[in-house]
Design a protein around this motif. Sequence first.
Motif, short mmCIF file in Angstrom:
data_model
loop_
_atom_site.label_atom_id
_atom_site.label_comp_id
_atom_site.label_asym_id
_atom_site.label_seq_id
_atom_site.Cartn_x
_atom_site.Cartn_y
_atom_site.Cartn_z
N MET A 288 0.82 -1.21 0.00
CA MET A 288 0.00 0.00 0.00
C MET A 288 0.85 1.26 0.00
O MET A 288 0.79 2.08 -0.91
CB MET A 288 -0.96 0.03 1.19
N ASP A 289 1.73 1.40 1.04
CA ASP A 289 2.55 2.60 1.07
C ASP A 289 3.71 2.53 0.08
O ASP A 289 4.34 3.53 -0.23
CB ASP A 289 3.07 2.89 2.48
N ASP A 290 3.99 1.36 -0.44
CA ASP A 290 4.98 1.21 -1.51
C ASP A 290 4.95 -0.24 -1.97
O ASP A 290 4.46 -1.12 -1.26
CB ASP A 290 6.38 1.60 -1.02
N GLY A 291 5.46 -0.51 -3.13
CA GLY A 291 5.48 -1.86 -3.65
C GLY A 291 6.41 -1.99 -4.83
O GLY A 291 6.90 -1.00 -5.37
N VAL A 292 6.66 -3.22 -5.24
CA VAL A 292 7.51 -3.50 -6.40
C VAL A 292 6.79 -4.52 -7.27
O VAL A 292 5.94 -5.28 -6.80
CB VAL A 292 8.89 -4.04 -5.99
N SER A 293 7.12 -4.51 -8.56
CA SER A 293 6.48 -5.42 -9.50
C SER A 293 7.51 -6.00 -10.45
O SER A 293 8.56 -5.39 -10.72
CB SER A 293 5.39 -4.70 -10.30
N PHE A 294 7.18 -7.18 -10.96
CA PHE A 294 7.97 -7.83 -11.99
C PHE A 294 7.05 -8.16 -13.16
O PHE A 294 5.94 -8.66 -12.95
CB PHE A 294 8.60 -9.13 -11.47
N SER A 295 7.48 -7.87 -14.34
CA SER A 295 6.71 -8.29 -15.52
C SER A 295 7.69 -8.57 -16.65
O SER A 295 8.80 -8.02 -16.68
CB SER A 295 5.72 -7.21 -15.94
N GLY A 296 7.28 -9.41 -17.56
CA GLY A 296 8.14 -9.76 -18.68
C GLY A 296 9.40 -10.49 -18.27
O GLY A 296 10.41 -10.42 -18.96
N LYS A 297 9.34 -11.22 -17.13
CA LYS A 297 10.54 -11.89 -16.62
C LYS A 297 10.53 -13.39 -16.88
O LYS A 297 11.38 -14.10 -16.36
CB LYS A 297 10.66 -11.64 -15.10
N GLY A 298 9.56 -13.87 -17.61
CA GLY A 298 9.56 -15.29 -17.95
C GLY A 298 8.79 -16.18 -17.00
O GLY A 298 8.93 -17.41 -17.04
N LEU A 299 7.96 -15.61 -16.13
CA LEU A 299 7.09 -16.43 -15.29
C LEU A 299 6.11 -17.19 -16.15
O LEU A 299 5.52 -16.63 -17.07
CB LEU A 299 6.33 -15.55 -14.29
N LYS A 300 5.93 -18.47 -15.86
CA LYS A 300 5.07 -19.31 -16.69
C LYS A 300 4.18 -20.18 -15.83
O LYS A 300 4.57 -20.62 -14.75
CB LYS A 300 5.91 -20.20 -17.61
N VAL A 301 2.96 -20.41 -16.35
CA VAL A 301 2.08 -21.38 -15.72
C VAL A 301 2.76 -22.76 -15.79
O VAL A 301 3.30 -23.14 -16.83
CB VAL A 301 0.71 -21.43 -16.43
N GLY A 302 2.73 -23.49 -14.67
CA GLY A 302 3.31 -24.83 -14.65
C GLY A 302 4.76 -24.88 -14.26
O GLY A 302 5.32 -25.97 -14.12
N GLU A 303 5.41 -23.72 -14.07
CA GLU A 303 6.82 -23.70 -13.66
C GLU A 303 6.94 -23.02 -12.30
O GLU A 303 6.49 -21.89 -12.12
CB GLU A 303 7.69 -22.98 -14.69
N PRO A 304 7.56 -23.69 -11.33
CA PRO A 304 7.67 -23.10 -10.00
C PRO A 304 8.69 -21.96 -9.97
O PRO A 304 9.58 -21.88 -10.81
CB PRO A 304 8.15 -24.28 -9.15
N PHE A 305 8.53 -21.09 -9.01
CA PHE A 305 9.54 -20.06 -8.75
C PHE A 305 9.50 -19.74 -7.27
O PHE A 305 8.56 -20.10 -6.55
CB PHE A 305 9.27 -18.81 -9.60
#
Length: 888
Positions: A288-305
Motif C-alpha cells: 500500500m505505502d509502496d510496492g515492487v512489481s515484476f513483468s516480462g521476466k519469464g514467469l510461466k504457468v506450470g513452472e515453480p519459482f
Amino acid sequence: MTWKGWGLLNTVTVQASKDGTPSRIISRVGHLKHQDRVPTFDIEEGATLEIAAAMDPGRGTTTAQPTDGAFVKKGKGTLRFLQPVGTTGTIDIQDGVVELGPKARFDPRAKLVLAPAAKLLLNDGALVANNVDLTSALCASADVWVDASRLTAADGATVTSVPNLGTAGGSFVQMNGMDGNNLVAAPTFVKDGIAGRGVLNFNGAQALTTAAYTNRSARVQVFFVVKWTSWDNNGGKGGMGKWGGPVSLMAVAPKKYSNATSDDNQAYGSLSFQHGSTVFDGLSCYYMDDGVSFSGKGLKVGEPFLTMSYRDSSNNSVGAKIVLDNGTSYVSDHVGQKTILDCDIDRMCLGGRLRKGAPQVSASDPTSNRMLIGQIGEVLAFSRTLTAAEQATVIAYLQNKWLTARTTQTDAGEKQLAQTVRVEVSEGATAIYTGMSAATEGLETYVDKTGAGTLRYGGVTAGPTVIGVDAGGLALKDGTVPSFVDVWVDAADASSYLTDADGRVTNLVNKGSAGGVFTRNARNTTTVPRGPRVTADGMNGRATLTFEGGEALALNAYTNRTSPRQISVFMVFRRNSWKLTDLSNGAGAGKWAGSFSLARETLANSEEGQKGVCFETDDKGTNFLIDFGSSQTGEATHPGTGVPALFAFHCVSNGYFLAFETANSNIAKVPRWQSTAQNNEAFDIDLVQLGGRLATKGKPQWYGDGDVKNRMWDGDVAEFIVTTTPLTEAQEDDMFKYLRKKWFGTGDGTATPPTWLSGLPATPTLSGDTTLAFAAGTRLEHAAACQTVGELVAEGAMDWTRVWSGANDAELKMFDVAGTVSLGGAVNLALDLLPKNPTELLTAPTLEVVPFMVQAPKGQPSVRLRSSGESDDAYLLIPTAGTVIIVR
C-alpha cells in the motif's frame, strides 16, 4: 493430578503444580488409546505430564482396524512416557522435553518430527530407532514456517489444518470467506507436486488462514515457493487466477487504508502478492505505502519459482527478488522513496488474498475471488529483515530443495541451516539412538548429546553430520539392539541350544534381552530333572523341545519386581498327554503339572498361593490355568491334548487377559483386560522354569519317575516369550502373524521374526562426512569395527575404551580419518587386550595428537604415545616392555 482414562481426544493442557509433582495419566485398560484423533499435549514450562500406560493408536470410531495414530507435543514442559509408545504415525515434538523412561521406546515405524527447540531425554534402556524429520535452526527461527513436504497426508487428501513450525506457533486452518458466513474450502495434498515433493494444491476457491501470527514491528520478510497451475484473464474480471495471489498478510481491522473495502493491497502495513497482467508474466508485491512489481521476466504457468520480499520502515525500504526454475533471478527494490509505516498484520493466508482479514472467496460472485490456482511448497515469514548472508542462505536452501537449477550453499549457510537432534541421557543410564534423519538435501545434521549417561549411537549418517558429545559418553558398538522381550526361547533355532550324548538339551540360550542360559535345574540335589529332547519335525516341519514328564530347564537371568505389576507371556505349545494315575493322591502324570513357572529362589513352599508368582497348571484335563499370586487365577478351556496352540496372557496392574488360538482360530484382537478380580501386588520373580512347576527354594517339583508328588509336564514347547515391558498393539499383531505362519502355516504373516523381536540393527555406519567432536572430560566406548570419519576433535582430556576380540591385531584399529585428528588433551585409552604386533590405532592425513596413556589389562604394562621425531604424522606407542604399536 492423576487422570484414569480410556482414551485421548483433542488437547491436554498441563500447568505446573505448586510443589513440582508431575501430573499423571493411568489407563484403566493397560493401554492408552487415542483413537482416530490427533491429540495435542500442551505442557507449560515447569510442568511434567507422566503417561504411565502403553500408548497405542487405538482403533478408529468407524472401523475395526487400528489407526496409525499421531500426536503433537507443545510447550516448554516435559512429557514423560513410562511405557512404550505404540503410535506408528507421526510424533510431532515442537518444543520442550519428551522423556522416555527406562526401557521405554517409540514404535520404530513412527516418524519423529523434532524441532530445534525440542529435546529427547532418555533413561536407561530407552530406545529411539525412528526416522527423524528435523528442522533447521534458521528456518525454525522464522515466525511462520509452513513446509508442505513434511505433511504425511495421502495423495489427494483434503488438508484442513497445517501446523506452523515457526515461533508464532498455531496452525493454518479453514476460516469464513469475505461473505462472512461461508467456510472456505481446504486445499488438497499432492504427493509429487514440485520437485517430487508434497505440496498444498489450491483450486481458486480454497485457503488456509492463521491468526497466530501478529506483527506490528518495523520489519517483515517473506519467502515462498509457488507454482501456478492455471491462469485466465477472464476478460479482466478476475476469479480465474486474474488478480489472484498465493500469500497475504494484513490486519482484520487495518489502522489505515485507502479504501473502505480494505483489500490487502489497500491497507497500510500489509503485504500481498498478485498476478494481474494481461498475460501471465507478472508478479506484484504490494505494501500500500509502496510496492515492487515484476513483468516480462519469464514467469510461466506450470513452472515453480521462489520469491523473497521485505518491508522495513526503519529506513523506508521495500524490496523483492524472484528466482525462476532455471535459476534466473531478478531483484527490485525501493529505498527512501516513500514513508513506510510499521507492519499491521494479525492474519496470514495461504492460497489467496485477504479482505478485512478474510480470504477473498465469494460464494455469490466467484469472479470476485482473488485466489491462487496452483501449488505452494514452502513459506517462511520473519518479523525482521535478514542479513544479506542469511537471505542468501534461505534462498539457496529453497532453490536447492524446490527448483531444477541448483546453487552452492556457503559453509556459513550450512551451519545456519543445521538440523539439530538434541539428546540427553540421564546419569548412570545407557540409551540407544539408531534413528537418523532423512537429511534435507544440502543441510548439515548435528546430534547434540548431553547428560552424564552414555548414548549408544547405531545410526547411518547421511550427508554432513556432526556428532557432538558435550557431556557423558558416546558408545559405538556393532550388532543389534537387544530384543524388545525379556525371555525368548525358539526351538526352531538349532544354534541356540546344546545337547548331550543322549540328545537331551543341556544349555538353551535365552534370546531375549535378559540374556542368560537355561540349564538343568539342579536345586533339588536328590533328583535332577533331565533335559528335554529335540523333536526334529515337532510342529509344522520345525523342531520343538519335547518334555515327557521328567524334564526341566531353568533360567536365572530374568527378574520382574515391577509395581504395579505387569507381565505378558506368549507360548506356542502342544500338550501330549494328561492322565490321573493315582486316584488316592489326586495327582500323577499331568494332574497339577505345568508347562512353565515364573517364581523365585526363596520360595517358602511351592508357587501355589504365594504372592508375586506366575505359573501354569492343568488341574483338569480340560483346563488351562494361570496362577499369578494370592490364589487369583486366570482359567480357560484347554484347546485339547495333541492340538498345537498359541496362548497369550497379560497381567497389568489389577487386570488380566488369557486367550487361546489354534490353526483353526485366531485371536483377532487382544483386549487389555478380561477380569479385575485380583490383588495389585508386585511380581517377585527371579527364576524361570520350562517343563514343570517349582517348589521350595526354587527346586523343581520332580521326585523321580512315577512319584505322585511330581508336577511335571508332558508336551512340546515350540516358542516361549516373556516380557515385562508391554508390547504395543502393532507389535502384538506382528507377533501373532509371525507365530501363526511359523508354527501353524496360517495367516498372511511371515515365519521370519520381526526385527523388534530378533533385534533392530544398531551397527554404526559413519562416513567421511561425519565429524566426531568431544568436550573435555567426556568418554568414548568403541566396540565396533573401524569407523571412517571426516574429522575427530576433542577439546581436552578424555577417556577412550577399545573393546576388540584380540583374534586379529588389525581389528584394534578405531578410526580412518579423512581430515584432521585434533586432540586437545591427554587421552586415557583402556584396552582389554594388547596386540601381539605393531598395529595402527587410527590413520589421518593430519594428526594433532597429545600423549595417550594406555591402560593395559591387569598384569600387562601400560604404554604411552610420543612422537617418533621423524614425521609430524607418525607416532609410537612404546610400552615399558614388549610390543610397539605404530599409529599413523
